[in-house]
Design a protein around this motif. Structure first.
Motif, PDB file in Angstrom:
ATOM      1  N   SER A   1       0.822  -1.199   0.000  1.00  0.00           N
ATOM      2  CA  SER A   1       0.000   0.000   0.000  1.00  0.00           C
ATOM      3  C   SER A   1       0.862   1.258   0.000  1.00  0.00           C
ATOM      4  N   ALA A   2       1.931   1.232   0.791  1.00  0.00           N
ATOM      5  CA  ALA A   2       2.837   2.383   0.841  1.00  0.00           C
ATOM      6  C   ALA A   2       3.532   2.586  -0.490  1.00  0.00           C
ATOM      7  N   ALA A   3       3.989   1.499  -1.110  1.00  0.00           N
ATOM      8  CA  ALA A   3       4.701   1.605  -2.386  1.00  0.00           C
ATOM      9  C   ALA A   3       3.787   2.094  -3.497  1.00  0.00           C
ATOM     10  N   ASP A   4       2.492   1.798  -3.393  1.00  0.00           N
ATOM     11  CA  ASP A   4       1.546   2.256  -4.409  1.00  0.00           C
ATOM     12  C   ASP A   4       1.303   3.761  -4.338  1.00  0.00           C
ATOM     13  N   GLN A   5       1.538   4.363  -3.158  1.00  0.00           N
ATOM     14  CA  GLN A   5       1.160   5.754  -2.952  1.00  0.00           C
ATOM     15  C   GLN A   5       2.332   6.725  -2.858  1.00  0.00           C
ATOM     16  N   ALA A   6       3.519   6.230  -2.552  1.00  0.00           N
ATOM     17  CA  ALA A   6       4.627   7.128  -2.212  1.00  0.00           C
ATOM     18  C   ALA A   6       5.838   6.900  -3.105  1.00  0.00           C
ATOM     19  N   ASP A   7       6.703   7.907  -3.148  1.00  0.00           N
ATOM     20  CA  ASP A   7       7.979   7.795  -3.858  1.00  0.00           C
ATOM     21  C   ASP A   7       9.048   7.165  -2.974  1.00  0.00           C
ATOM     22  N   VAL A   8       8.934   7.408  -1.669  1.00  0.00           N
ATOM     23  CA  VAL A   8       9.902   6.902  -0.698  1.00  0.00           C
ATOM     24  C   VAL A   8       9.131   6.298   0.466  1.00  0.00           C
ATOM     25  N   ILE A   9       9.553   5.114   0.883  1.00  0.00           N
ATOM     26  CA  ILE A   9       8.902   4.440   2.003  1.00  0.00           C
ATOM     27  C   ILE A   9       9.920   4.289   3.124  1.00  0.00           C
ATOM     28  N   ILE A  10       9.503   4.651   4.325  1.00  0.00           N
ATOM     29  CA  ILE A  10      10.358   4.508   5.506  1.00  0.00           C
ATOM     30  C   ILE A  10       9.634   3.615   6.501  1.00  0.00           C
ATOM     31  N   SER A  11      10.334   2.603   6.980  1.00  0.00           N
ATOM     32  CA  SER A  11       9.796   1.778   8.064  1.00  0.00           C
ATOM     33  C   SER A  11      10.783   1.800   9.218  1.00  0.00           C
ATOM     34  N   THR A  12      10.286   1.503  10.409  1.00  0.00           N
ATOM     35  CA  THR A  12      11.167   1.351  11.563  1.00  0.00           C
ATOM     36  C   THR A  12      10.858   0.025  12.233  1.00  0.00           C
ATOM     37  N   GLY A  13      11.945  -0.662  12.622  1.00  0.00           N
ATOM     38  CA  GLY A  13      11.798  -1.952  13.285  1.00  0.00           C
ATOM     39  C   GLY A  13      11.804  -3.115  12.315  1.00  0.00           C
ATOM     40  N   GLY A  14      12.044  -4.305  12.857  1.00  0.00           N
ATOM     41  CA  GLY A  14      11.954  -5.519  12.058  1.00  0.00           C
ATOM     42  C   GLY A  14      13.123  -5.801  11.147  1.00  0.00           C
ATOM     43  N   VAL A  15      14.317  -5.193  11.429  1.00  0.00           N
ATOM     44  CA  VAL A  15      15.441  -5.386  10.511  1.00  0.00           C
ATOM     45  C   VAL A  15      16.645  -6.058  11.174  1.00  0.00           C
ATOM     46  N   SER A  16      16.488  -6.523  12.421  1.00  0.00           N
ATOM     47  CA  SER A  16      17.611  -7.178  13.090  1.00  0.00           C
ATOM     48  C   SER A  16      17.552  -8.685  12.845  1.00  0.00           C
ATOM     49  N   MET A  17      17.995  -9.479  13.816  1.00  0.00           N
ATOM     50  CA  MET A  17      18.079 -10.926  13.616  1.00  0.00           C
ATOM     51  C   MET A  17      17.068 -11.694  14.453  1.00  0.00           C
ATOM     52  N   GLY A  18      16.050 -11.012  14.981  1.00  0.00           N
ATOM     53  CA  GLY A  18      15.042 -11.682  15.782  1.00  0.00           C
ATOM     54  C   GLY A  18      14.139 -12.572  14.945  1.00  0.00           C
TER      55      GLY A  18
END
Length: 635
Positions: free
Chosen positions: A459-476
């Protein structure tokens, strides 16, 4: 001790008086480290780093220690290879070598001469001590990197020969012969070994439903901050141009030069309140013919012996060549009880052009008033209005979508459940983006499951030029963002780890379509890490996309207010800069504990202090040391 199996062991020795003293940041050493550790570099382990002054004995002692006792496969020195009096690295190196390797030195010199004729002033020494290969590289980051790239294709084979790894040596020989016989035209191709555009990076195809089978090591190579920044800038596209009304153009970047459509002033204008006169009439009594008021055309022409009363900004009537201010006159006759002036006395000798602004004095017709790449602020918009410009060509501003991820997050207006925390990241990041004028989309909180993440990302990629997320990028076990990004959106991940603090797991990807390329920044979940990496990577990318010629953060020098313990990683500490009386360099005061979860450290910070990594010889940045600082707030 190096063995005949496993990764190559590397040491990097920076030779520099100023870096050793802490007055200059070592940029070459960390950059070399990031290159040799890459999978498409040497895939080596840098186990030793050191900074020494330009002293022969100290250089020799380190080289002997690393080759004889640490048994390193490769030792790279950077610095001290020029013509300066204290450039002694080649002499110190030759004193400990058992065999010289002139071919490597020649390769570096030949390659460098194709870049700059000044390369002939470099004096690299290369050779072998025991089973260690020692190479001298220039001191500049660019020069050291280029020279390493020139010899990098031969280094694995050289190290295998020194290790006595006959099987790999034979394999290399066969591969080389095959390449020469079957693909000879391509034998001179050279791919930059520090490029982090990783085409074959594996998607984490673990069964995400089985915790025990999750990856336990990251498949993403660690890259330096400088290289990560450069890669982001390289991938960030400048958006299309469009025409906007001037009243709506605040904050945009001009896409082309703008010229004056009208001169300013567009007529001869009076500078003062007074009288339009013929200067050759000189002093004396004059009849008042009529008046010339701002916004009105003169009612008549000035003739000898007469004047016309005039106000500031009003058109100067024909016949007049000067204006005499009212203070340099006296009233002689009036009528209707002071309603009209009939005669005045001119008390000065006017000169031609006195107190008259000629047509186009401020801005001539068709003069370029604003150049391409300028940011449109209040003064620029006022200038456009002054010369009759109503529309301007600008670059589009990127639309930015912001997502938080995590099952533990809840909205600040909700009742806090046990085991949950309020989501502060979206509020902070959206506020920073809005402060800089970027249009934003709040995409809410995505849960840590494949279905929720994929749906929110799409949904974000359909609406925006740049998408920023926080969290969910470690090794958990629930850090699924990169997996969903690649599987759900077919994104290309360019890097997944950066050698910096805070922000190590920062991830950058692009999502390509036929019509556009969108950027995706997966930032860490810790609040400070998210804000710092937004400042370091995202904002400069957004500025480039909207056409800003120099999109990076402003860098200045700052004085360290108190001793700071250095970290093994380059660190960006939050500081408050303040100028003391009679001192040109601001003092940088740390904003308390620098834990990446402590958002309070950002509350008063207006800069990020750029601290080098800790070495065996420099573990503390001393009070008063001069370091670089990146401006992130009002000073």
């Amino acid at each position: 001790m190096a063995s005949n199996k496993g990764a190559f062991l590397v040491g990097i020795l920076t030779v520099s008086d100023r870096c050793h003293q802490g007055s200059q940041e070592d940029k070459s050493g960390p950059n070399l480290k990031s290159i040799v550790e890459q999978k498409n570099g040497l895939a080596a382990l840098v186990v030793k780093t050191e900074i020494v002054p330009d002293e022969t004995k100290q250089i020799k002692d380190i080289l002997v220690e690393w080759s004889d006792r640490a048994k390193l496969d490769l030792i790279l020195t950077t610095g001290g290879t020029g013509f300066a009096e204290r450039d002694v690295t080649p002499e110190a190196t030759k004193a400990v070598l058992e065999k010289e390797a002139p071919g490597l030195a020649l390769s570096m010199l030949m390659g460098s001469l194709n870049v700059t004729p000044l390369a002939m002033l470099s004096r690299p020494a290369c050779g072998i001590r025991g089973k260690s290969l020692i190479l001298n590289l220039p001191g500049s980051k660019k020069g050291a990197q280029e020279c390493l790239e020139f010899v990098l294709p031969a280094l694995p084979h050289a190290i295998q020969l020194l290790r006595g790894d006959n099987q790999k040596v034979e394999s290399t020989h066969k591969a080389m012969m095959s390449s020469v016989s079957h693909d000879q035209p391509a034998r001179h191709e050279h791919r930059c070994p520090h490029s982090y555009d990783i085409p074959d990076l594996p998607v984490e195809h673990h069964d995400i439903s089985k915790v025990a089978r999750r990856p336990r090591t990251s498949p993403y190579p660690m890259i330096s901050y400088n290289d990560a920044y450069s890669l982001v800038q390289d991938k960030a596209p400048i958006l299309h141009q469009r025409s906007v009304k001037c009243q709506d153009a605040l904050g945009y970047i001009l896409a082309s030069d703008v010229t004056a459509q009208h001169p300013l002033p567009p007529f001869r204008a009076s500078v003062k309140d007074g009288y339009a006169v013929i200067s050759s009439d000189g002093q004396g009594p004059r009849r008042v013919l009529s008046d010339s008021l701002a916004g009105e055309l003169p009612k008549s022409e000035v003739i000898p012996g007469y004047v016309i009363r005039i106000t500031t900004g009003a058109p100067v009537p024909d016949g007049a060549d000067a204006v005499v201010e009212v203070e340099s006159t006296e009233l002689l006759k009036e009528s209707d009880g002071g309603e009209m002036e009939l005669e005045v006395n001119i008390l000065c000798d006017p000169v031609p052009g006195q107190d008259i602004r000629p047509i186009g004095l401020d801005i001539p017709l068709n003069q370029v008033i604003l150049k391409r790449g300028m940011k449109l602020g209040p003064s620029e918009l006022g200038l456009l209005a002054a010369v009759g410009v109503t529309h301007v060509p600008v670059y589009q501003m990127p639309t930015v979508a912001v997502i938080s991820t995590g099952n533990e997050l809840c909205e600040p207006h909700e009742k806090l459940k046990k085991g949950h925390i309020f989501d502060s990241n979206r509020t902070t990041l959206l506020s920073v983006l809005k402060e800089h004028g970027f249009p934003c989309l709040d995409m809410g909180i995505a849960k840590d499951n494949e279905e929720s993440l994929k749906a929110t990302l799409k949904s974000a990629a359909d609406q925006a030029d740049v998408i920023i997320s926080t969290g969910g990028v470690s090794m958990g076990e629930r850090d699924l963002l990169k997996y969903c990004l690649m599987v759900g959106l077919h994104a290309k991940v360019h890097f997944g780890r950066v050698f910096l603090k805070p922000g190590k797991p920062t991830t950058f990807a692009t999502i390509s379509s036929k019509s556009s390329q969108k950027l995706f920044f997966a930032l860490p979940g810790n609040p400070v890490s998210a804000v710092v990496t937004l400042e370091l990577f995202v904002l400069p990318a957004l500025r480039k996309m909207m056409g800003t010629p120099k999109p990076g953060l402003t860098k200045i020098k700052a004085r360290v207010a108190s001793d700071i313990n250095l970290d093994p990683r380059p660190e960006f500490q939050r500081v408050k800069l303040a100028w003391e009386e009679d001192h040109p360099i601001p003092k940088a005061t740390i904003t308390g504990s620098q834990m990446s979860s402590r958002l309070l450290s950002m509350a008063e910070a207006n800069a990020l202090l750029m601290l080098p990594p800790k070495t065996e010889r420099m573990k503390v940045m001393k009070e008063g040391a001069i370091v670089d600082a990146l401006i992130i707030g009002k000073l």
